[in-house]
Design a protein around this motif. Structure first.
Motif, PDB file in Angstrom:
ATOM      1  N   ARG A   1       0.444  -1.053   0.333  1.00 36.30           N
ATOM      2  CA  ARG A   1       0.020  -0.049  -0.113  1.00 36.30           C
ATOM      3  C   ARG A   1       0.991   1.457  -0.264  1.00 36.30           C
ATOM      4  N   ALA A   2       1.958   1.310   0.398  1.00 34.30           N
ATOM      5  CA  ALA A   2       2.838   2.058  -0.167  1.00 34.30           C
ATOM      6  C   ALA A   2       4.219   2.614  -0.940  1.00 34.30           C
ATOM      7  N   ALA A   3       3.309   1.786  -2.328  1.00 35.83           N
ATOM      8  CA  ALA A   3       3.820   1.853  -3.517  1.00 35.83           C
ATOM      9  C   ALA A   3       3.976   2.909  -3.961  1.00 35.83           C
ATOM     10  N   ALA A   4       4.562   3.998  -4.795  1.00 35.41           N
ATOM     11  CA  ALA A   4       3.880   4.929  -5.824  1.00 35.41           C
ATOM     12  C   ALA A   4       4.421   5.641  -6.281  1.00 35.41           C
ATOM     13  N   PRO A   5       4.193   5.784  -7.618  1.00 36.54           N
ATOM     14  CA  PRO A   5       4.712   5.257  -9.250  1.00 36.54           C
ATOM     15  C   PRO A   5       6.500   7.039  -8.276  1.00 36.54           C
ATOM     16  N   ASP A   6       6.511   8.008  -7.595  1.00 34.91           N
ATOM     17  CA  ASP A   6       7.540   9.054  -7.233  1.00 34.91           C
ATOM     18  C   ASP A   6       8.449   8.175  -6.094  1.00 34.91           C
ATOM     19  N   ARG A   7       8.095   6.951  -5.414  1.00 34.49           N
ATOM     20  CA  ARG A   7       8.523   6.797  -3.854  1.00 34.49           C
ATOM     21  C   ARG A   7      10.066   6.225  -4.509  1.00 34.49           C
TER      22      ARG A   7
ATOM     23  N   ALA B   1      11.532  -2.799  -7.606  1.00 34.43           N
ATOM     24  CA  ALA B   1      11.459  -4.050  -7.839  1.00 34.43           C
ATOM     25  C   ALA B   1      10.181  -4.403  -7.414  1.00 34.43           C
ATOM     26  N   MET B   2       9.238  -3.348  -6.662  1.00 41.03           N
ATOM     27  CA  MET B   2       7.868  -3.720  -5.797  1.00 41.03           C
ATOM     28  C   MET B   2       7.157  -3.449  -7.273  1.00 41.03           C
ATOM     29  N   ASN B   3       8.010  -2.184  -7.675  1.00 43.09           N
ATOM     30  CA  ASN B   3       6.589  -1.444  -9.116  1.00 43.09           C
ATOM     31  C   ASN B   3       6.739  -2.897 -10.335  1.00 43.09           C
ATOM     32  N   ALA B   4       7.768  -3.561 -10.071  1.00 48.23           N
ATOM     33  CA  ALA B   4       8.163  -4.182 -11.134  1.00 48.23           C
ATOM     34  C   ALA B   4       6.808  -5.412 -11.004  1.00 48.23           C
ATOM     35  N   LEU B   5       6.466  -5.765  -8.621  1.00 45.23           N
ATOM     36  CA  LEU B   5       5.710  -6.618  -8.665  1.00 45.23           C
ATOM     37  C   LEU B   5       4.378  -6.529  -9.577  1.00 45.23           C
ATOM     38  N   PHE B   6       4.048  -4.635  -9.015  1.00 44.80           N
ATOM     39  CA  PHE B   6       2.849  -3.979  -9.872  1.00 44.80           C
ATOM     40  C   PHE B   6       2.284  -4.276 -11.431  1.00 44.80           C
ATOM     41  N   LYS B   7       3.640  -4.294 -11.957  1.00 48.86           N
ATOM     42  CA  LYS B   7       3.090  -4.781 -13.589  1.00 48.86           C
ATOM     43  C   LYS B   7       2.947  -5.273 -14.542  1.00 48.86           C
ATOM     44  N   PRO B   8       2.883  -6.337 -13.580  1.00 45.83           N
ATOM     45  CA  PRO B   8       1.808  -7.569 -14.834  1.00 45.83           C
ATOM     46  C   PRO B   8       0.574  -7.320 -14.413  1.00 45.83           C
ATOM     47  N   THR B   9      -0.291  -7.437 -12.939  1.00 47.05           N
ATOM     48  CA  THR B   9      -1.599  -6.824 -12.896  1.00 47.05           C
ATOM     49  C   THR B   9      -1.791  -5.776 -13.581  1.00 47.05           C
ATOM     50  N   ILE B  10      -1.201  -4.942 -13.302  1.00 50.67           N
ATOM     51  CA  ILE B  10      -1.835  -3.358 -14.150  1.00 50.67           C
ATOM     52  C   ILE B  10      -1.394  -3.188 -16.054  1.00 50.67           C
ATOM     53  N   ASP B  11      -0.799  -3.774 -15.913  1.00 50.11           N
ATOM     54  CA  ASP B  11      -0.953  -4.138 -17.548  1.00 50.11           C
ATOM     55  C   ASP B  11      -1.886  -4.738 -17.663  1.00 50.11           C
ATOM     56  N   HIS B  12      -2.645  -6.230 -17.367  1.00 48.55           N
ATOM     57  CA  HIS B  12      -3.424  -6.424 -17.723  1.00 48.55           C
ATOM     58  C   HIS B  12      -5.062  -5.433 -17.427  1.00 48.55           C
TER      59      HIS B  12
ATOM     60  N   ALA C   1      -7.652   0.454  -6.695  1.00 46.73           N
ATOM     61  CA  ALA C   1      -8.233   1.261  -6.930  1.00 46.73           C
ATOM     62  C   ALA C   1      -8.037   2.835  -5.916  1.00 46.73           C
ATOM     63  N   GLU C   2      -6.838   2.145  -4.914  1.00 42.50           N
ATOM     64  CA  GLU C   2      -6.330   3.336  -3.880  1.00 42.50           C
ATOM     65  C   GLU C   2      -4.991   3.143  -4.265  1.00 42.50           C
ATOM     66  N   SER C   3      -4.400   2.374  -5.101  1.00 41.40           N
ATOM     67  CA  SER C   3      -3.259   2.612  -5.406  1.00 41.40           C
ATOM     68  C   SER C   3      -2.496   3.677  -6.412  1.00 41.40           C
ATOM     69  N   PRO C   4      -1.549   4.379  -6.240  1.00 42.86           N
ATOM     70  CA  PRO C   4      -0.881   5.340  -6.982  1.00 42.86           C
ATOM     71  C   PRO C   4      -1.201   5.179  -8.711  1.00 42.86           C
ATOM     72  N   LEU C   5      -0.041   4.187  -8.553  1.00 33.16           N
ATOM     73  CA  LEU C   5       0.865   3.060  -9.267  1.00 33.16           C
ATOM     74  C   LEU C   5      -0.735   2.949 -10.578  1.00 33.16           C
ATOM     75  N   LEU C   6      -1.514   2.039 -10.023  1.00 36.38           N
ATOM     76  CA  LEU C   6      -2.817   1.777 -10.822  1.00 36.38           C
ATOM     77  C   LEU C   6      -3.563   3.253 -11.675  1.00 36.38           C
ATOM     78  N   GLN C   7      -3.530   4.256 -10.670  1.00 28.73           N
ATOM     79  CA  GLN C   7      -4.293   5.727 -10.521  1.00 28.73           C
ATOM     80  C   GLN C   7      -3.191   6.155 -12.312  1.00 28.73           C
ATOM     81  N   LYS C   8      -2.798   6.037 -11.745  1.00 29.73           N
ATOM     82  CA  LYS C   8      -1.195   6.846 -13.203  1.00 29.73           C
ATOM     83  C   LYS C   8      -1.430   6.137 -14.644  1.00 29.73           C
ATOM     84  N   ALA C   9      -1.035   4.706 -13.811  1.00 29.02           N
ATOM     85  CA  ALA C   9      -1.417   3.851 -15.574  1.00 29.02           C
ATOM     86  C   ALA C   9      -2.620   3.966 -16.710  1.00 29.02           C
ATOM     87  N   VAL C  10      -4.115   4.383 -15.647  1.00 30.63           N
ATOM     88  CA  VAL C  10      -5.053   4.312 -16.087  1.00 30.63           C
ATOM     89  C   VAL C  10      -5.487   6.288 -16.346  1.00 30.63           C
ATOM     90  N   GLN C  11      -4.596   6.875 -16.009  1.00 28.33           N
ATOM     91  CA  GLN C  11      -4.510   8.038 -16.550  1.00 28.33           C
ATOM     92  C   GLN C  11      -3.800   8.311 -17.788  1.00 28.33           C
TER      93      GLN C  11
END
Length: 656
Positions: free
Chosen positions: A374-380, A430-441, A468-478
């Motif tokens: 939950r602490a993962a964010a694009p600009d971290r 490394a954390m963002n890489a864990l999100f990538k496959p799911t967000i890419d889908h 939807a709280e995930s800033p990484l997902l929000q940024k990708a959708v944007q």
């Protein structure tokens, strides 16, 4: 590899033949009796990762109460829901649910905990099981099997008990289940068997009964979200719509800043569990006109559901424009990636062993990961530390004969290091890489949706659900939308569905039109036409040439169906002397079906109408067949017009 054309299936069946063209009855009266007898509506959001309930009294529908606080919340994860985890005793009896289940399981001695049955994230099984039935099994953490129906019923019974207890405490007297209308939410992309399974489990848990099915509504998650989003006021959401910088922030900063403000706003309101839904249409909604379209993207723990809705004026009813799509791309995908990373560092053999031998410590490790996720964010820029449980470090040394630290050095996995405080240090990359496959889908799915001709001019995209709280997902959708539509995120995004489900239970008529996920029809005999009908379907009876196995369509997949709508057909027995008339109902995912023997067609119901000992004054006896399309239930009925004899059946998707 087409199967050889099947010989006629229904030779032995006397069969029916169509009498008349179809007409659709628009029966407004039979939908919702006026002034419903329920005192309160309770909605249960039974999620993959977390669950909760909320309620409203029919006398004050603008007050939605979310459930009481749970004991034992996690650090860094503040919300009104409890984890969807369940614990059974070694005798397979219900013990506890949520935080209580997790904490109790955790405190058990390892030798004991092996005997107990602990289950989590089990809701996904209903989505992934191809031939779901009442007998489908689930596996507990210790590898033992239990009946899925029992687990779902235990969980629903737990919520029923909690809600009734809270209502009784409020009323100062025993609250009666008969006064409650229950709403359970399910993903829109679930297939019919999974939706029916939820209803069966609710019957088993005593929320409603087969005799009184209307006490329970199965609501679709994105529809519930959609209903709530209509009520949003501007101070209750974040608008990521504008690409330009807002007050000197760049849009990505705006994601973070907006969310921080929102969290602060929610935190301030947390003390009060009552949400006032003003009985108005939100400002945002007032910008929508007749025919405007918007997309609801519901990103939960297990699945992501995309639904396109259109506004129908004047009352602002919703119409589903395009059948729900999506898939198993919820946030648990990130947990699987983390598990894969651990296997890469420590070895699959060790991880498999550790999960079975130290199940409670494994749960601990995933909880620690959850709060960092939950602490993962694009600009971290600073690393994320994950506590490894002592027993992980200890067990690894016994298992491998060298230390965890050694394994990390040797594995040279990028960006994951060992910190001297006994933690895994993950670089944000490394954390963002864990999100990538799911967000890419999810992004790929959104792209496919926006490329469809039906999906043009989308005014808003509502991003809801816990993920939807995930800033990484929000940024990708944007980035994907590039300003094509405004992205709206409600503040209490994890509770959006729950509140919408309560509103739906108070007024189910707000959803007017859905798309049928399947094609439904009955098997009939038609007069055989040379050259048109395949010869192997020819059946000669009493000198009449019939074509057998014809699929007579009631409604086609992706066709619009109004809720409660009845489709009616008239048939007549192929042989006038028939004593029992048997009507088989079939369904298929294909839009056009010719014969009941086509691949992918399955029988989902049977109506047996006994007409023995009765005379029909008409030359041809008329048998009317009706199908009524309810929330997740489809009811079929056959009526012998001459005698008014009637049989009813519910379509069953679970019998194999």
């Amino acid at each position: 590899a087409m199967a050889a054309p099947s010989p006629a299936k229904s030779i032995g069946d006397p069969g029916i033949t169509p009498l008349s063209p179809t007409h659709i009855l628009k029966d407004a009266e039979q939908n919702e009796p006026a002034g419903h007898p329920f005192v309160v509506v309770v909605a249960i959001d039974f999620g993959t990762t977390s669950s909760g309930y909320a309620y409203a009294f029919t006398k004050e529908p603008e007050c939605i109460h979310t459930m009481r606080r749970w004991e034992g919340g996690d650090p860094g994860v503040s919300n009104q829901k409890t984890p969807t985890t369940i614990l059974l005793t070694p005798e397979k009896k219900f013990h506890s649910f949520g935080y209580a289940a997790r904490d109790f399981y955790h405190d058990l001695d390892p030798t004991e905990s092996k005997q107990w049955l602990y289950l989590e994230k089990f809701k996904m099984k209903l989505h992934t099981t191809a031939n779901l039935s009442i007998d489908t099994d689930l596996h507990a953490a210790n590898g033992k099997r239990v009946k899925a129906l029992d687990i779902f019923a235990y969980a629903l019974a737990f919520f029923k008990e909690q809600a009734l207890k809270e209502l009784s405490d409020q009323a100062g007297a025993e609250f009666d289940n008969a006064d409650v209308r229950w709403v359970i939410t399910v993903p829109a992309i679930w297939k019919m068997p999974a939706k029916q399974f939820m209803r069966e489990a609710a019957y088993k848990a005593g929320l409603a009964s087969r005799e009184n099915p209307d006490q329970l509504i199965i609501a679709l998650e994105p529809e519930a979200a959609s209903i709530y989003c209509r009520k949003l006021r501007l101070h209750q959401m974040i608008d990521l719509g504008s690409k330009t910088s807002i007050n000197g922030y760049s849009p990505t900063e705006n994601v973070g800043a907006g969310m921080t403000q929102a969290k602060e706003h929610v935190r301030r309101n947390r003390q009060s569990r009552t949400f006032l839904v003003e009985n108005v249409i939100g400002e945002l909604w007032s910008e929508l006109n007749e025919g405007d379209r918007y997309v609801v993207v519901d990103c939960g723990g297990g699945t992501v559901d995309l639904t396109v809705h259109q506004i129908r004026m004047p009352e602002g009813h919703l119409k589903e424009l395009y059948k729900a799509s999506g898939g198993p791309y919820g946030s648990i995908g990130i947990d699987y990636e983390f598990e894969k990373l651990l296997c890469k560092i420590f070895g699959q053999d060790f991880i498999d062993q550790f999960k079975i031998k130290r199940p409670a410590a494994w749960v601990d490790l995933m909880i620690a990961f959850e709060s960092r996720k939950r602490a993962a964010a694009p600009d971290r820029t600073n690393p994320l530390n994950i506590n490894l449980p002592f027993s992980f470090i200890d067990y690894y040394k016994k298992f491998r004969g060298h230390s965890v630290e050694h394994a990390l050095r040797k594995s040279n996995v990028d960006f994951v290091k060992w910190s001297s405080q006994g933690m895994l240090r993950m670089n944000p990359d490394a954390m963002n890489a864990l999100f990538k496959p799911t967000i890419d889908h999810i992004i790929q799915h959104l792209n496919e949706l926006f490329d469809r001709p039906e999906v043009t001019d989308i005014k808003f995209l509502f991003l809801v659900g816990g993920f939807a709280e995930s800033p990484l997902l929000q940024k990708a959708v944007q980035e994907m939308l590039q300003g094509r539509s405004r992205i709206i995120i409600p503040h209490d995004v994890g509770l959006t569905i729950l509140k919408g489900a309560v509103l739906f239970g108070l007024d189910p008529s707000v959803i007017r039109v859905r798309r049928s996920p399947l094609t439904y029809g009955v098997g009939v005999l038609n007069r055989f036409v040379e050259g048109k009908h395949p010869p192997e379907k020819l059946l000669v009876k009493d000198g009449t040439r019939w074509c057998t196995d014809v699929f007579d369509t009631f409604i086609a997949a992706d066709q619009s169906v109004a809720l409660g709508e009845t489709v009616k057909r008239s048939y007549t027995p192929a042989r006038p002397s028939q004593q029992v008339i048997v009507i088989h109902v079939y369904c298929s995912e294909k839009e056009s079906v010719g014969f009941i023997s086509d691949p992918g067609v399955r029988k989902c119901g049977t109506l047996r109408l006994d007409v023995s000992g009765t005379e029909s004054p008409a030359a041809r006896r008329e048998i009317q067949t009706l199908m009524q399309f309810g929330d997740t239930e489809i009811r079929a009925m056959a009526v012998d017009v001459a005698t008014s004899r009637t049989v009813k059946a519910s379509i069953d998707f679970l019998s194999q």
